[in-house]
Design a protein around this motif. Structure first.
Motif, PDB file in Angstrom:
ATOM      1  N   THR C 102     -14.418   1.165   3.738  1.00 44.57           N
ATOM      2  CA  THR C 102     -15.605   0.700   3.039  1.00 44.57           C
ATOM      3  C   THR C 102     -15.224  -0.427   2.085  1.00 44.57           C
ATOM      4  O   THR C 102     -14.056  -0.650   1.784  1.00 44.57           O
ATOM      5  CB  THR C 102     -16.279   1.828   2.238  1.00 44.57           C
ATOM      6  N   LEU C 104     -15.756  -0.632  -1.062  1.00 44.90           N
ATOM      7  CA  LEU C 104     -15.127  -0.116  -2.270  1.00 44.90           C
ATOM      8  C   LEU C 104     -13.664   0.239  -2.009  1.00 44.90           C
ATOM      9  O   LEU C 104     -12.772  -0.095  -2.793  1.00 44.90           O
ATOM     10  CB  LEU C 104     -15.896   1.116  -2.747  1.00 44.90           C
ATOM     11  N   GLU C 105     -13.410   0.891  -0.869  1.00 44.17           N
ATOM     12  CA  GLU C 105     -12.027   1.278  -0.546  1.00 44.17           C
ATOM     13  C   GLU C 105     -11.120   0.063  -0.422  1.00 44.17           C
ATOM     14  O   GLU C 105      -9.955   0.099  -0.803  1.00 44.17           O
ATOM     15  CB  GLU C 105     -11.988   2.082   0.756  1.00 44.17           C
ATOM     16  N   MET C 108     -10.124  -0.727  -3.737  1.00 43.95           N
ATOM     17  CA  MET C 108      -9.249   0.323  -4.277  1.00 43.95           C
ATOM     18  C   MET C 108      -7.809   0.145  -3.783  1.00 43.95           C
ATOM     19  O   MET C 108      -6.860   0.465  -4.497  1.00 43.95           O
ATOM     20  CB  MET C 108      -9.787   1.704  -3.888  1.00 43.95           C
TER      21      MET C 108
END
Lengths: 300, 401, 259
Positions: C102, C104-105, C108
């Motif tokens: 994703t 966001l990942e 991250m």
């Protein structure tokens, strides 16, 4: 000295057989970048087909020459048909999948074919009919080089010459080389890439089938499992020579054949297969591009 | 849907397969008796079989297309039942509770024989979960996984045989030795490209097996090692029946621990790094991830589980020999991961149960077991690469403070 | 004058017999936007690859100095991940996102080298790990807000539009807290609207004190953004200066337009 020459000759014979199988690996890899794990099985099916045809014909009392020709042709035809079909079923749908998917599919195909032959025929070792007679003119050196070694060597050489001719000069050969260099570009200039890939599988399978028939009559027995080890060894040979390179496959096969022959002759025959596997691991780790291969540069 | 043209094509394909399988399926020769057996009925079976398979494939393809058309019109995306259960924490807990109680009472409902089969299935679940770390998460196709299993099994067998060490003492040693073997192998091979890595691990697995087979002084060769102790229960030597029961509960406990750990690993900084590594190595390194270290950890952890299950295997069968650790074993474990769904824990559990239990119960089919495993690998890659139960996408809830 | 953040001296790279970089000097100062331009094949991306450790340069020095300190670190010969660890983050000419993760990942992952939970932390999930995870999440989410992708945080990266993917790559690189951000043709393939948004984004990041070095072909963007420009041709640095100087530099005009 005789022992050395004997080992040398048996190494060359081994190498010639590996070369017939390794060419299939290297050609397929060159064109679609796939380790065709099921190629060893194609070779095994070639050996089985020639075994069945030869045995049937000899039971019905056909002359030896007819048996050899018909069995050889049958093995090549059926192996090619298998190669063609396998590509259509297991690899073609995965042409744009992540790199490991076709490899897993190939491993599945290999296991499937092994067990298919096991179930359709038998798990026992079968005695292969002796197709190659002992030639009278070989008598004086028969204790060093057998007649079948000679036949294998001659057949392999002839096949190699034909293959080189096909790839260098024919239309399909040129198309194959173009596709190997750049598939998209080949497509753009109007080469039917699907046909080229099929042709590669067919040629590679036919070579493997001839190899299967030769080695089976040389060793004198077959079973459903011979494809696995032979496949791994031929793959080792292909990588040793530089995968994707046709002269490399031949060179690699000869080196592997000689290594095995001398190692089993002078060191120990218990570890025959370990030598091949260890060689494979060492080359892949230290020189993955092989003897004649090109370095693959990664584009960033 | 089934137009004349389609049927014609299907018939032609069937005929092609009849031709293809003709020498192997129809003719059977006996080279000693010099007889030929013509099995024409097999040609008919092939024709009918291929015809049906092709019809089924076309049918499903057709239905899938219809579904996709519908999906475009209406925006609801129906998830698989299993996903809906897993996403809802309450339903998930209920399901887990039911499952756990089923598993606990299993040996009291069924006999020892069934329990024994179940232990085997559970072992494969754990092996699958271990391989799943390597293949599913980190994307390293390890075809020599069985070597680490062998390391575990032989650790227990040899330590028990020579030094009388018990099951519980060897359990961590076996896992540790396997993990160490994983690191030893990992150092040189992990910089290789994906498909080369696969072949090297295969070669490594075969080397280990061949050494076990030939190095008689060390491993007692092809005849193997027998009379390995079953696990003691607090120093008490249990009867056969009880020790199977005992092993069953050990296995259950171990499975729960494994699922717990694998799940946590997956949803951690390390797990993310594995997935990123699988997606794009160069970008991964450019983001500051140590490729070597991350891969090694995946390899070592996967190997650790294989080693521990190896110890359990040796304790369960009390006899091991190199024939238990062939490439086919690696292929079976790989089939489990691929069938279940790479990277999906629930998928691997289902995959192992299906692939190990089905052939046990359908005895008639057991000789077709390996044939089916091969076909499954191909079919899954072609039709459903994400596996039966695909990995649930993790989303993060974010609350501003 | 303070030490420049990045100081490259005499960087040389040979591929076989071909000299792709010939004794290239370049420096990026604290807080500025520098641009590296040049015709196709001038060696710009090779320069990036040498600086970030993807290639090992044949000769030369790559020194990185954190702002306000005089402790320089030599980056030459380090692996890409070590380079990033030391404070140099990059984007790629042809986008290299983790497409099946994703949005966001993806960001991250950029936090990886600034955090440290490992096997035990992951398994035990103790307080330190939980806190670290929460911080990763907050930091990443804040970055997504900065580049305007927060409402697509749970999409797969491959489902983003082209311009959004470029911005995600920038956010991912920023997540590593770089001393210097290297952008490899950030505007390539963008439409005018997306380019304008990118221009604003880079300015915004720069205003926060982030030093940036970019390779770019879009001259309008380069002239609008850059404090200083370096021009390469045939692996050599042929000019450097502010946009006005470069615009009138005869060598540059010759390199671009030919004789």
């Amino acid at each position: 000295m005789d022992y050395f020459i004997e080992l040398f000759c048996s190494g060359i014979t081994r190498g010639a057989i590996y070369a017939l199988i390794a060419l299939g690996y290297t050609m397929v890899y060159g064109i679609i970048g796939l380790i065709n794990f099921a190629h060893g099985e194609i070779y095994m099916i070639g050996a089985f087909t020639s075994f069945i045809v030869a045995t049937v014909l000899s039971i019905y009392g056909f002359p030896l020459l007819a048996i050899i020709v018909v069995a050889g042709v049958a093995a090549a035809v059926w192996s090619s048909a298998y190669g063609f079909t396998i590509e259509k079923i297991a690899y073609k749908p995965l042409r744009h999948a992540p790199r490991l998917s076709p490899l897993i599919s190939a491993i599945g195909m290999s296991i499937f074919l092994q067990n298919y032959v096991l179930l359709a025929q038998t798990s026992d070792f079968l005695p292969f009919p002796e197709l190659i007679p002992d030639f009278a003119f070989m008598e004086p050196i028969a204790h060093i080089v057998g007649s079948s070694d000679l036949v294998i060597l001659i057949t392999t050489t002839v096949v190699m010459i034909i293959l080189t001719f096909v790839i260098k000069f024919t239309r399909i050969g040129k198309a194959m080389r173009a596709t190997a260099q750049d598939r998209t570009m080949a497509m753009l200039v109007g080469i039917n890439v699907n046909n080229v890939i099929s042709a590669t599988f067919i040629i590679g399978s036919a070579l493997a089938a001839i190899g299967g028939m030769l080695i089976a009559s040389h060793i004198g027995q077959i079973n459903f499992y011979i494809g696995f080890i032979a496949g791994i060894k031929a793959f080792t040979a292909a990588v040793l020579g530089g995968i994707g390179s046709i002269p490399g496959a031949v060179l690699g096969s000869l080196v592997l054949g000689l290594t095995e022959s001398f190692a089993t002759g002078y060191v120990s025959s218990d570890y025959e297969d370990v030598f091949a596997f260890a060689l494979l691991v060492l080359i892949l780790i230290f020189k993955p591009s092989g003897l004649l291969g090109k370095d693959e540069t990664q584009k960033v | 849907m089934f137009t004349l043209k389609e049927i014609k094509k299907t018939v032609l394909i069937s005929l092609w397969f009849v031709f293809l399988t003709f020498p192997l399926m129809v003719i059977k020769v006996d080279p000693i008796e010099k007889t030929v057996l013509w099995r024409w009925h097999n040609a008919l079976y092939v024709a009918i079989g291929i015809f049906c398979i092709r019809c089924l494939i076309e049918f499903f393809r057709h239905r899938k297309q219809q579904k996709e058309k519908k999906k475009k019109n209406s925006s609801d995306d129906s998830q698989a039942l299993i996903h809906r259960i897993l996403v809802d924490p309450r339903k998930r807990n209920i399901m887990l509770g039911v499952l756990l109680s089923l598993v606990v009472i299993f040996p009291f409902v069924f006999d020892t024989y069934q329990t024994n089969i179940m232990i085997t299935a559970l072992m494969y679940v754990v092996l699958g979960l271990g391989l799943n770390i390597v293949v599913g998460m980190a994307g390293l196709l390890d075809l020599g996984f069985v070597a680490f299993y062998a390391v575990g099994a032989y650790s227990y067998a040899l330590l028990n045989h020579h030094f009388g060490l018990g099951f519980w003492a060897v359990l961590p040693i076996g896992g540790g030795l396997a993990a160490f073997a994983g690191i030893l192998l990992g150092f040189p091979v992990l910089r290789l490209r994906g498909d080369y890595l696969a072949i090297v691990t295969l070669g490594f697995g075969e080397i280990i097996r061949l050494i076990l087979e030939n190095w008689n002084e060390f491993s007692m060769g092809p005849s193997g090692i027998s009379n390995i102790d079953r696990p003691y229960f607090f120093g008490i030597n249990l009867s056969l029946e009880h020790s199977i029961l005992y092993l069953y509960y050990i296995m259950i406990l171990f499975l729960i621990v494994t699922i717990f750990i694998v799940n946590r690993l997956q949803n951690s900084r390390l797990g993310r790094a594995w997935i990123a590594l699988r997606e794009d190595e160069i970008a991964c390194q450019a983001m500051g991830i140590d490729k070597r270290k991350t891969k090694l950890v995946a390899f070592a952890l996967g190997a650790f589980w294989a080693g521990v299950v190896g110890v359990i295997f040796a304790a369960k069968t009390t006899f091991i020999n190199p024939a238990s650790f062939t490439f086919l074993e690696s292929a079976i474990i790989l089939s489990i991961v691929v069938l279940g769904g790479m990277g999906s824990i629930v998928g691997v559990i289902f995959g192992a149960l299906i692939l190990i239990l089905l052939p046990e119960y359908l005895r008639a089919l057991s000789e077709y077991r390996m044939l089916a495993f091969g076909a499954i690998l191909v079919a899954m890659m072609v039709f459903r690469p994400q596996g039966l139960i695909s990995k649930i996408r993790r989303t993060y809830t974010f609350k501003q403070e | 004058m303070t030490t420049p953040i990045l100081k490259v001296t005499g960087l040389t790279m040979d591929f076989g017999g071909i000299r792709a970089l010939d004794s290239v000097d370049l420096d990026v100062r604290q807080g500025e936007i520098a641009a590296l331009i040049g015709p196709n094949g001038a060696g710009k991306t090779t320069f990036f690859n040498c600086v970030t450790g993807i290639y090992i340069p044949t000769a030369g020095e790559v020194m990185l100095t954190p702002a306000g300190s005089n402790k320089s670190k030599n980056l030459k010969g380090l692996k890409p991940n070590q380079v990033t660890q030391r404070g140099l983050a990059r984007t790629f000419q042809n986008i290299r996102l983790f497409s099946r993760m994703t949005v966001l990942e993806n960001v991250m992952i950029g936090r990886h080298c600034r955090t440290k939970a490992f096997i035990l932390g992951a398994i035990l999930r103790n307080r330190a790990t939980r806190r670290e995870e929460r911080k990763i999440l907050e930091y990443s989410y804040a970055l997504l807000e900065k580049v305007g992708l927060a409402n697509q945080a749970d999409e797969f990266a491959e489902n983003l539009s082209y311009g959004a993917q470029r911005r995600l790559e920038i956010a991912r690189a920023l997540a590593t807290e770089p001393l210097l951000l290297l952008l490899d043709e950030p505007a390539a393939g963008m439409n005018p609207q997306e380019t304008k948004e990118l221009d604003e984004l880079i300015k915004k990041i720069s205003r926060e004190g982030q030093a940036i070095l970019l390779i770019e072909h879009d001259m309008k963007l380069v002239m609008s953004l850059s404090d200083r420009i370096f021009v390469m041709d045939y692996g050599k640095m042929i000019a450097k200066g502010n946009p006005a100087e470069i615009r009138t530099n005869p060598d540059v005009i010759k390199a671009y337009l030919g004789e």
